[in-house]
Write an enzyme that holds these catalytic residues in place. Structure first.
Site, PDB file in Angstrom:
ATOM      1  CB  CYS A 145      -0.943  -0.007   1.195  1.00  0.00           C
ATOM      2  SG  CYS A 145      -1.812  -1.558   1.380  1.00  0.00           S
ATOM      3  CG  HIS A 280      -3.310   3.095   2.223  1.00  0.00           C
ATOM      4  ND1 HIS A 280      -3.828   2.654   1.034  1.00  0.00           N
ATOM      5  CD2 HIS A 280      -3.282   2.004   3.044  1.00  0.00           C
ATOM      6  CE1 HIS A 280      -4.103   1.367   1.121  1.00  0.00           C
ATOM      7  NE2 HIS A 280      -3.789   0.948   2.335  1.00  0.00           N
ATOM      8  CG  ASN A 311      -6.754  -1.352   1.384  1.00  0.00           C
ATOM      9  OD1 ASN A 311      -5.975  -1.087   0.467  1.00  0.00           O
ATOM     10  ND2 ASN A 311      -6.328  -1.654   2.596  1.00  0.00           N
TER      11      ASN A 311
HETATM   12  O1  UT7 Z   1      -3.914  -1.598   3.440  1.00  0.00           O
HETATM   13  C1  UT7 Z   1      -3.004  -2.119   4.346  1.00  0.00           C
HETATM   14  C2  UT7 Z   1      -3.287  -1.674   5.695  1.00  0.00           C
HETATM   15  N1  UT7 Z   1      -4.504  -2.287   6.180  1.00  0.00           N
HETATM   16  C3  UT7 Z   1      -5.162  -1.708   7.137  1.00  0.00           C
HETATM   17  O2  UT7 Z   1      -4.785  -0.636   7.556  1.00  0.00           O
HETATM   18  C4  UT7 Z   1      -6.353  -2.427   7.745  1.00  0.00           C
HETATM   19  C5  UT7 Z   1      -6.371  -2.181   9.216  1.00  0.00           C
HETATM   20  N2  UT7 Z   1      -7.396  -2.891   9.934  1.00  0.00           N
HETATM   21  C6  UT7 Z   1      -8.708  -2.607   9.850  1.00  0.00           C
HETATM   22  O3  UT7 Z   1      -9.114  -1.806   9.022  1.00  0.00           O
HETATM   23  C7  UT7 Z   1      -9.650  -3.240  10.846  1.00  0.00           C
HETATM   24  O4  UT7 Z   1      -8.895  -3.966  11.780  1.00  0.00           O
HETATM   25  C8  UT7 Z   1     -10.729  -4.166  10.197  1.00  0.00           C
HETATM   26  C9  UT7 Z   1     -11.730  -3.314   9.429  1.00  0.00           C
HETATM   27  C10 UT7 Z   1     -10.066  -5.162   9.281  1.00  0.00           C
HETATM   28  C11 UT7 Z   1     -11.485  -4.907  11.301  1.00  0.00           C
HETATM   29  O5  UT7 Z   1     -12.079  -3.984  12.183  1.00  0.00           O
HETATM   30  P1  UT7 Z   1     -11.856  -4.102  13.767  1.00  0.00           P
HETATM   31  O6  UT7 Z   1     -12.648  -3.039  14.368  1.00  0.00           O
HETATM   32  O7  UT7 Z   1     -10.387  -4.098  14.025  1.00  0.00           O
HETATM   33  O8  UT7 Z   1     -12.492  -5.504  14.083  1.00  0.00           O
HETATM   34  P2  UT7 Z   1     -11.969  -6.601  15.110  1.00  0.00           P
HETATM   35  O9  UT7 Z   1     -11.110  -7.556  14.384  1.00  0.00           O
HETATM   36  O10 UT7 Z   1     -11.434  -5.927  16.326  1.00  0.00           O
HETATM   37  O11 UT7 Z   1     -13.309  -7.304  15.517  1.00  0.00           O
HETATM   38  C12 UT7 Z   1     -14.309  -6.627  16.313  1.00  0.00           C
HETATM   39  C13 UT7 Z   1     -15.535  -7.495  16.442  1.00  0.00           C
HETATM   40  C14 UT7 Z   1     -15.236  -8.911  16.925  1.00  0.00           C
HETATM   41  O12 UT7 Z   1     -16.353  -9.327  17.677  1.00  0.00           O
HETATM   42  P3  UT7 Z   1     -16.334  -9.304  19.279  1.00  0.00           P
HETATM   43  O13 UT7 Z   1     -15.167 -10.144  19.684  1.00  0.00           O
HETATM   44  O14 UT7 Z   1     -16.165  -7.853  19.645  1.00  0.00           O
HETATM   45  O15 UT7 Z   1     -17.671  -9.845  19.653  1.00  0.00           O
HETATM   46  C15 UT7 Z   1     -15.165  -9.733  15.656  1.00  0.00           C
HETATM   47  O16 UT7 Z   1     -15.503 -11.071  15.871  1.00  0.00           O
HETATM   48  O17 UT7 Z   1     -16.134  -7.654  15.143  1.00  0.00           O
HETATM   49  C16 UT7 Z   1     -16.204  -9.045  14.817  1.00  0.00           C
HETATM   50  N3  UT7 Z   1     -15.905  -9.164  13.391  1.00  0.00           N
HETATM   51  C17 UT7 Z   1     -16.845  -9.089  12.448  1.00  0.00           C
HETATM   52  N4  UT7 Z   1     -18.182  -8.944  12.517  1.00  0.00           N
HETATM   53  C18 UT7 Z   1     -18.848  -8.893  11.356  1.00  0.00           C
HETATM   54  C19 UT7 Z   1     -14.695  -9.296  12.802  1.00  0.00           C
HETATM   55  N5  UT7 Z   1     -14.820  -9.306  11.471  1.00  0.00           N
HETATM   56  C20 UT7 Z   1     -16.151  -9.198  11.226  1.00  0.00           C
HETATM   57  C21 UT7 Z   1     -16.911  -9.141  10.054  1.00  0.00           C
HETATM   58  N6  UT7 Z   1     -18.242  -8.982  10.151  1.00  0.00           N
HETATM   59  N7  UT7 Z   1     -16.345  -9.215   8.826  1.00  0.00           N
END
Ligand code: UT7
Length: 355
Positions: A145, A280, A311
């Site tokens: 990226c 980005h 992205n």
């Molecule tokens: O381009 C290169 C650089 N990339 C980035 O910068 C990406 C950086 N990361 C992100 O953008 C975020 O981490 C994501 C958008 C990928 C994920 O968001 P998050 O807020 O970090 O989610 P998380 O992994 O902390 O999960 C939060 C909650 C969890 O549930 P509980 O444990 O709070 O009950 C997950 O199980 O959301 C749940 N979850 C989902 N729910 C619905 C995780 N993925 C999903 C999903 N749909 N796809």
């Protein structure tokens, strides 16, 4: 007092090599590049097919609302099955050349930033050169990226160093080929597309100093799941790109605003001098966190192309730039802060003059 120092043993054979003497004292001619460089035009290619969140949610037990709230993504573009990284690059390149008023024959080098060209070798850039009817220097770089911002830095140095008068920079990805649509952590985040920029000589500085670096200890935070050599001769699954979302999120939120600030400082300006912020397009929440940390004045336009493009890794900054110019959100000749960050982990930021 006795001398205990031992003399080195004398050579025992006559075959010990000795380096030949240089022929003379000739001085090489220095490359005569331009004093400054700038971006003269950008181009973009967005594949035709629009894929809304609702098309992806069933396989990952998610919802349109969750994806919008956690990432800001509403839809993404997906390339056709037979549409390649080189095809998309060609569309973006032709538009950038057109906007810049530069002909393909004036291009001295092509740098393609991509992590999704499906050939280990050869690179995509020579194929693109051939499509454009030229045989210039052409190579790919792998900086995920951050690839576009890395390539802009290289192009700036190449124009000023005299190795090319005009450099065509491409950021392109067909991430749909490397996405596991059953992976909850990444299936919704990626999109396809290509952006291009023509970098050439300028009377005044058009590309500020680049702040760039890497943190290779975190290489597993975003990576192809297995190396090609591990899936050869085994029944392992296709090695899609996996991501430890939270790790990358925290690194981006806390680490990238200081990098962006350094790019502003090194450019010799203040944040109030900016006419645009083009980060980005990784996650709308990361963009908002950076705005807050940088204390970006509210009237400075910020790229939010992620909503409809998702992205697109190396393509994200040039795609977002092209949109802001096309939608007349930012002035030609103004200053934009751009920053890329991602797999490696790697990052690069610089202030540019908007073409
Ligand atoms: O381009 C290169 C650089 N990339 C980035 O910068 C990406 C950086 N990361 C992100 O953008 C975020 O981490 C994501 C958008 C990928 C994920 O968001 P998050 O807020 O970090 O989610 P998380 O992994 O902390 O999960 C939060 C909650 C969890 O549930 P509980 O444990 O709070 O009950 C997950 O199980 O959301 C749940 N979850 C989902 N729910 C619905 C995780 N993925 C999903 C999903 N749909 N796809």
């Amino acid at each position: 007092m006795s001398d205990t120092t031992q003399a080195p043993p004398a050579p025992t054979t006559s075959t010990t090599p000795t380096a030949p003497k240089a022929k003379g004292t000739g001085t090489l001619a220095a490359g005569d590049g331009a004093r400054h460089a700038r971006i003269w035009g950008v181009g973009a290619y967005r594949p035709e097919r629009v894929v809304p969140n609702t098309e992806l949610v069933e396989r990952i037990d998610s919802s349109d609302q969750w994806i919008r709230e956690r990432s800001g993504i509403i839809s993404r573009r997906m390339a056709a099955k037979d549409e390649t990284v080189v095809d998309m690059s060609e569309h973006a390149a032709r538009q950038a050349l057109d906007v810049a008023g530069v002909t393909a024959s004036q291009i001295g080098a092509i740098i393609t930033a991509t992590v999704t060209h499906p050939y280990q070798t050869p690179a995509a850039a020579p194929m693109l050169a051939d499509r454009l009817g030229i045989q210039c220097a052409a190579f790919d770089i792998s900086a995920a990226c951050a690839g576009y911002c890395y390539a802009i830095s290289l192009a700036n140095d190449m124009v000023r160093g005299g190795s090319a008068e005009y450099v065509l920079v491409i950021g392109v990805e067909k991430l749909s080929d490397f996405t596991d649509y059953d992976d909850r952590g990444s299936a919704f985040i990626f999109g396809d597309g290509a952006g291009a920029a023509v970098v050439g000589p300028s009377d005044t500085p058009g590309i500020g100093p680049t702040i760039w670096g890497s943190d290779g200890a975190q290489w597993q935070a975003i990576s192809q799941r297995e190396p090609w050599t591990d899936i050869r001769d085994t029944d392992k699954k296709w090695p899609a790109i996996g991501m430890a979302g939270q790790t990358v999120f925290r690194w981006a939120v806390w680490g990238m605003a200081p990098v962006a600030q350094q790019a502003i400082d090194k450019a010799g300006i203040t944040i109030n001098d900016l006419d645009a912020f083009i980060p980005h397009q990784a996650n709308m929440r990361i963009i908002d966190a950076m705005i807050k940390q940088l204390k970006l004045p509210a009237d400075i336009p910020v790229a939010r192309d992620i909503a409809e493009t998702a992205n697109t890794s190396a393509a994200s900054v040039p795609l977002a730039t092209e949109r802001m110019i096309r939608e007349k959100q930012i002035p030609s000749g103004g200053l934009a802060l751009q920053i890329g960050f991602g797999a490696g982990l790697v990052y690069a930021a610089q202030v540019i003059v908007i073409p």
